[in-house]
Design a protein around this motif. Sequence first.
Motif, PDB file in Angstrom:
ATOM      1  N   GLU A  80      45.502  45.906  32.687  1.00 42.25           N
ATOM      2  CA  GLU A  80      46.641  46.365  33.649  1.00 42.25           C
ATOM      3  C   GLU A  80      47.703  45.275  33.760  1.00 42.25           C
ATOM      4  OE1 GLU A  80      46.632  49.080  34.946  1.00 42.25           O
ATOM      5  OE2 GLU A  80      44.596  49.920  34.968  1.00 42.25           O
ATOM      6  N   THR A  81      48.913  45.709  33.562  1.00 36.96           N
ATOM      7  CA  THR A  81      50.330  45.014  33.563  1.00 36.96           C
ATOM      8  C   THR A  81      50.696  44.855  34.934  1.00 36.96           C
ATOM      9  OG1 THR A  81      50.817  45.522  31.321  1.00 36.96           O
ATOM     10  CG2 THR A  81      52.375  44.437  32.630  1.00 36.96           C
ATOM     11  N   ALA A  82      50.426  43.709  35.535  1.00 35.10           N
ATOM     12  CA  ALA A  82      50.828  43.435  36.967  1.00 35.10           C
ATOM     13  C   ALA A  82      52.402  43.083  37.248  1.00 35.10           C
ATOM     14  CB  ALA A  82      50.119  42.488  37.736  1.00 35.10           C
ATOM     15  N   ASP A  83      52.914  44.011  38.116  1.00 31.43           N
ATOM     16  CA  ASP A  83      54.310  43.444  38.652  1.00 31.43           C
ATOM     17  C   ASP A  83      54.301  42.041  39.406  1.00 31.43           C
ATOM     18  OD1 ASP A  83      57.239  44.534  38.377  1.00 31.43           O
ATOM     19  OD2 ASP A  83      57.052  43.993  40.450  1.00 31.43           O
ATOM     20  N   LYS A  84      53.553  41.958  40.161  1.00 34.74           N
ATOM     21  CA  LYS A  84      53.051  41.032  41.243  1.00 34.74           C
ATOM     22  C   LYS A  84      51.883  40.419  41.203  1.00 34.74           C
ATOM     23  CE  LYS A  84      55.509  38.849  44.295  1.00 34.74           C
ATOM     24  NZ  LYS A  84      56.816  38.153  44.096  1.00 34.74           N
ATOM     25  N   SER A  85      51.368  39.162  41.370  1.00 34.47           N
ATOM     26  CA  SER A  85      49.913  38.710  41.596  1.00 34.47           C
ATOM     27  C   SER A  85      50.006  37.787  42.781  1.00 34.47           C
ATOM     28  CB  SER A  85      49.689  37.939  40.560  1.00 34.47           C
ATOM     29  OG  SER A  85      49.698  38.689  39.203  1.00 34.47           O
ATOM     30  N   TYR A  86      48.845  37.948  43.501  1.00 40.45           N
ATOM     31  CA  TYR A  86      48.681  37.210  44.585  1.00 40.45           C
ATOM     32  C   TYR A  86      47.195  36.504  44.639  1.00 40.45           C
ATOM     33  CZ  TYR A  86      52.667  39.766  46.624  1.00 40.45           C
ATOM     34  OH  TYR A  86      53.755  40.303  46.898  1.00 40.45           O
ATOM     35  N   THR A  87      47.042  35.449  45.150  1.00 40.82           N
ATOM     36  CA  THR A  87      45.588  34.778  45.214  1.00 40.82           C
ATOM     37  C   THR A  87      44.995  34.836  46.747  1.00 40.82           C
ATOM     38  OG1 THR A  87      45.937  33.606  43.358  1.00 40.82           O
ATOM     39  CG2 THR A  87      44.190  32.848  44.834  1.00 40.82           C
ATOM     40  N   LEU A  88      43.979  35.432  47.410  1.00 43.13           N
ATOM     41  CA  LEU A  88      43.499  35.191  48.552  1.00 43.13           C
ATOM     42  C   LEU A  88      42.717  33.827  48.862  1.00 43.13           C
ATOM     43  CD1 LEU A  88      42.112  38.784  48.882  1.00 43.13           C
ATOM     44  CD2 LEU A  88      44.333  37.900  49.233  1.00 43.13           C
ATOM     45  N   SER A  89      43.200  32.996  49.778  1.00 45.54           N
ATOM     46  CA  SER A  89      42.576  31.793  50.045  1.00 45.54           C
ATOM     47  C   SER A  89      42.639  31.542  51.356  1.00 45.54           C
ATOM     48  CB  SER A  89      43.015  30.653  49.091  1.00 45.54           C
ATOM     49  OG  SER A  89      44.547  30.521  49.295  1.00 45.54           O
ATOM     50  N   GLY A  90      42.083  30.434  51.904  1.00 46.88           N
ATOM     51  CA  GLY A  90      42.154  30.109  53.280  1.00 46.88           C
ATOM     52  C   GLY A  90      40.931  30.882  54.157  1.00 46.88           C
ATOM     53  N   THR A  91      41.495  31.037  55.325  1.00 46.32           N
ATOM     54  CA  THR A  91      40.835  31.763  56.226  1.00 46.32           C
ATOM     55  C   THR A  91      40.812  33.073  56.139  1.00 46.32           C
ATOM     56  OG1 THR A  91      42.433  31.811  58.017  1.00 46.32           O
ATOM     57  CG2 THR A  91      41.346  29.654  57.977  1.00 46.32           C
ATOM     58  N   CYS A  92      39.952  33.776  56.953  1.00 47.55           N
ATOM     59  CA  CYS A  92      39.772  35.388  56.981  1.00 47.55           C
ATOM     60  C   CYS A  92      41.147  35.808  57.145  1.00 47.55           C
ATOM     61  CB  CYS A  92      38.881  35.728  57.736  1.00 47.55           C
ATOM     62  SG  CYS A  92      38.648  37.695  58.029  1.00 47.55           S
ATOM     63  N   VAL A 111      45.271  40.875  42.575  1.00 51.17           N
ATOM     64  CA  VAL A 111      45.064  40.284  43.796  1.00 51.17           C
ATOM     65  C   VAL A 111      43.707  39.499  43.223  1.00 51.17           C
ATOM     66  CG1 VAL A 111      44.263  40.153  45.952  1.00 51.17           C
ATOM     67  CG2 VAL A 111      45.876  41.764  45.278  1.00 51.17           C
ATOM     68  N   THR A 112      43.715  38.193  43.456  1.00 47.63           N
ATOM     69  CA  THR A 112      42.463  37.346  42.921  1.00 47.63           C
ATOM     70  C   THR A 112      41.840  36.496  44.246  1.00 47.63           C
ATOM     71  OG1 THR A 112      43.315  36.993  40.656  1.00 47.63           O
ATOM     72  CG2 THR A 112      41.684  35.443  41.261  1.00 47.63           C
ATOM     73  N   LEU A 113      40.696  36.814  44.338  1.00 47.47           N
ATOM     74  CA  LEU A 113      39.889  35.939  45.272  1.00 47.47           C
ATOM     75  C   LEU A 113      39.976  34.499  44.927  1.00 47.47           C
ATOM     76  CD1 LEU A 113      36.736  38.010  46.505  1.00 47.47           C
ATOM     77  CD2 LEU A 113      39.076  37.670  47.761  1.00 47.47           C
ATOM     78  N   GLY A 114      40.406  33.568  45.828  1.00 51.83           N
ATOM     79  CA  GLY A 114      40.220  32.047  45.647  1.00 51.83           C
ATOM     80  C   GLY A 114      39.034  31.759  46.536  1.00 51.83           C
ATOM     81  N   PRO A 122      45.314  51.825  50.418  1.00 56.84           N
ATOM     82  CA  PRO A 122      46.021  52.964  50.750  1.00 56.84           C
ATOM     83  C   PRO A 122      46.560  53.860  49.824  1.00 56.84           C
ATOM     84  CG  PRO A 122      46.824  51.080  51.775  1.00 56.84           C
ATOM     85  CD  PRO A 122      46.249  50.508  50.648  1.00 56.84           C
ATOM     86  N   SER A 123      46.647  55.197  50.073  1.00 60.40           N
ATOM     87  CA  SER A 123      47.320  56.059  49.255  1.00 60.40           C
ATOM     88  C   SER A 123      48.650  55.581  48.738  1.00 60.40           C
ATOM     89  CB  SER A 123      47.437  57.512  49.759  1.00 60.40           C
ATOM     90  OG  SER A 123      47.865  58.351  49.109  1.00 60.40           O
ATOM     91  N   GLY A 124      49.216  55.919  47.454  1.00 63.07           N
ATOM     92  CA  GLY A 124      50.418  55.420  47.098  1.00 63.07           C
ATOM     93  C   GLY A 124      50.453  53.882  46.721  1.00 63.07           C
ATOM     94  N   THR A 125      49.226  53.213  46.464  1.00 65.42           N
ATOM     95  CA  THR A 125      49.229  51.985  46.107  1.00 65.42           C
ATOM     96  C   THR A 125      48.447  51.817  44.803  1.00 65.42           C
ATOM     97  OG1 THR A 125      47.347  51.118  47.468  1.00 65.42           O
ATOM     98  CG2 THR A 125      49.515  50.767  48.261  1.00 65.42           C
ATOM     99  N   LYS A 126      48.499  50.601  43.906  1.00 64.27           N
ATOM    100  CA  LYS A 126      47.773  50.514  42.755  1.00 64.27           C
ATOM    101  C   LYS A 126      47.482  48.845  43.038  1.00 64.27           C
ATOM    102  CE  LYS A 126      47.666  50.991  37.646  1.00 64.27           C
ATOM    103  NZ  LYS A 126      48.374  51.459  36.656  1.00 64.27           N
ATOM    104  N   ILE A 127      45.884  48.533  43.136  1.00 64.85           N
ATOM    105  CA  ILE A 127      45.418  47.393  43.268  1.00 64.85           C
ATOM    106  C   ILE A 127      44.286  47.005  42.220  1.00 64.85           C
ATOM    107  CG2 ILE A 127      44.657  45.756  44.883  1.00 64.85           C
ATOM    108  CD1 ILE A 127      47.286  46.840  45.678  1.00 64.85           C
ATOM    109  N   THR A 128      44.476  45.628  41.439  1.00 62.14           N
ATOM    110  CA  THR A 128      43.531  45.363  40.642  1.00 62.14           C
ATOM    111  C   THR A 128      43.220  44.153  41.477  1.00 62.14           C
ATOM    112  OG1 THR A 128      44.331  45.947  38.653  1.00 62.14           O
ATOM    113  CG2 THR A 128      42.994  44.386  38.362  1.00 62.14           C
ATOM    114  N   LEU A 129      41.777  44.261  41.712  1.00 63.37           N
ATOM    115  CA  LEU A 129      41.107  43.158  42.750  1.00 63.37           C
ATOM    116  C   LEU A 129      40.140  42.307  41.714  1.00 63.37           C
ATOM    117  CD1 LEU A 129      40.686  41.583  45.100  1.00 63.37           C
ATOM    118  CD2 LEU A 129      38.938  43.365  45.830  1.00 63.37           C
TER     119      LEU A 129
END
Length: 575
Positions: free
Chosen positions: A49-61, A85-88, A117-124
């Motif tokens: 998948e070619t991502a338009d945006k990338s995020y990393t999940l880190s820190g507290t819940c 989205v990548t788990l950190g 949600p509907s209307g989104t496309k997420i790669t985790l």
Amino acid sequence: MAKIIKRAGIVFLVLVISLLLILGCMFAVNTVTEGKNAELQNNDGNVQETADKSYTLSGTCSQMAATWNTAIAYSKNNSAVNVNVTLGGNWTAQSDSTYTTSFGTGDGFSKGRILIPSGTKITLELNGYTINRNLTTAIKGGGVISVAGEFVLKDSYYTKEKALTLDSVAKIESTRIGKITGANISSQMEAALSIDGSNDCKIYGGVFYNNKLNYTPSSSFGFTASAIYNNGWAEAYFFGGLVAFNSTIVNGEHKDNWRAAAVLVADYAFSYLYDLIIKNNYGNIVAGYTYGDSHATKIGAGFQVFDNKLIDSEAESNFSDGFIILEPLDKDGKITRIGLTGAANTSISSNYNTHNNGVNPLKFFFSDNDDYIATVQNNKLMLCKKIKSDKYDLMYYQNGYRKNYKDNNIIHGRDDFRLLENCGMSDYILGNIMPNTSINTLISNINFAGSKVVIYNSKGQVVYNKGSAASGVDINNSILNAVGTGWRLETYSDSNLKIETVYLSVLGDVNGDGRITASDISYLRQLASDKALFNNISVAKKLACTIDNRGGLSVVDGEILRLVIDKKIDLQNYL
């Protein structure tokens, strides 16, 4: 001029050293990441998948929840563009007064669960970390992830080889591999991962473990699962992933009318199963996999479902009912292993020969019921009655030894295909048969009526055909018409279609006439002195020769036969 040359040499030396440093860094990076999954780029269907945006999940819940909501909002506000989205780190749900535990609130969450949600496309990308709902009691909405949009789940630390070694919860928890766990559900149409939408969902890795369902339905029919539930018009593709040590319990008077398992695909949904592994799960209806519509499940090479047990029972319940086969099930050398839960003489798949014509179905399938065997009849994969005997036993020849199934805990139709393959055998052989056994005695000691049996002698001639002896054959004569080594026995179903073929091996009967004579002794001595000759005889004959059974053939075996003829020892002692 000399100074210029010297300076040029210095510059060149610096460039070489810099290049070596760069290569060293690249090697170091590769070494650090060697635990990650090199196969991830090569799985069938794995379009990167070619991502338009990338995020990393880190820190507290709560910090992870805020980043997740930002990722969801970006995809939703930009026409469902793909967001990576990548788990950190591990993401563990926290105590919540409404949902017991919750990952967060906002557009990216529902009833405490993580929502696509509907209307989104997420790669985790799990990145070897754990998403844990952290529930100790069952609640409605007690899942982990709910999918209504387009979703891709990956884990760079997942490999199929690693997953198959995870045979306990302790091993799973001590291994760096992405995990989804902690679901505890008391409602229907839900699981740790619930897929409910018209968009695609693709799974490439991750371990779904220790998710629980305990539900008491008030209606007479429905669907539910503990690990993965595919509902609606969704299409789910599984190119990897392990589902293990999940429990699915349905209680009450309606439970027997429900569909429930660790993994379930409901009506109007479709699941494409390739390298998914479902094992070591527990349930009281189906422990492994089940479905609502037989056309909803499509299987390819690499899919495995086995060792899933019913609660409070040693009985297995792996894969309930039917499916469509998509391709050769040994494609690219993959191992496909599917335990079938169902009644005998019913069609499980109607297109087996389309992709696997001529391949023994026991290479891929076994029955959860010890009385049945997987077989193909008129292109249909079915479960049929298999040959069994309290007196005789199936045999194999391994490293110079004659071995039987019962003494080695081998179950015909489940454990023996690859065992025989590893022994260089292609035929199933019924042994522990004594010399001077009549045709009628043989038939009376197997679990098939004579009307369902055809027997051929060592020359390939029919001597008995579904209840009728061939001309000149006395089925009660244990001398002139004794069954011999190399004879062939076929079993048939009620619809008169062949189920399986086994060859016979009579201990001590090397020449195939069903008796022990001087001819057998002479032949055995010849084989003992000529290793090449012995290696070229059939396995049925090798088993008949190996009497003393102390590793390989020797002159001792011939001497034993001579003493048997002289009535000085009893051949029965060597079974």
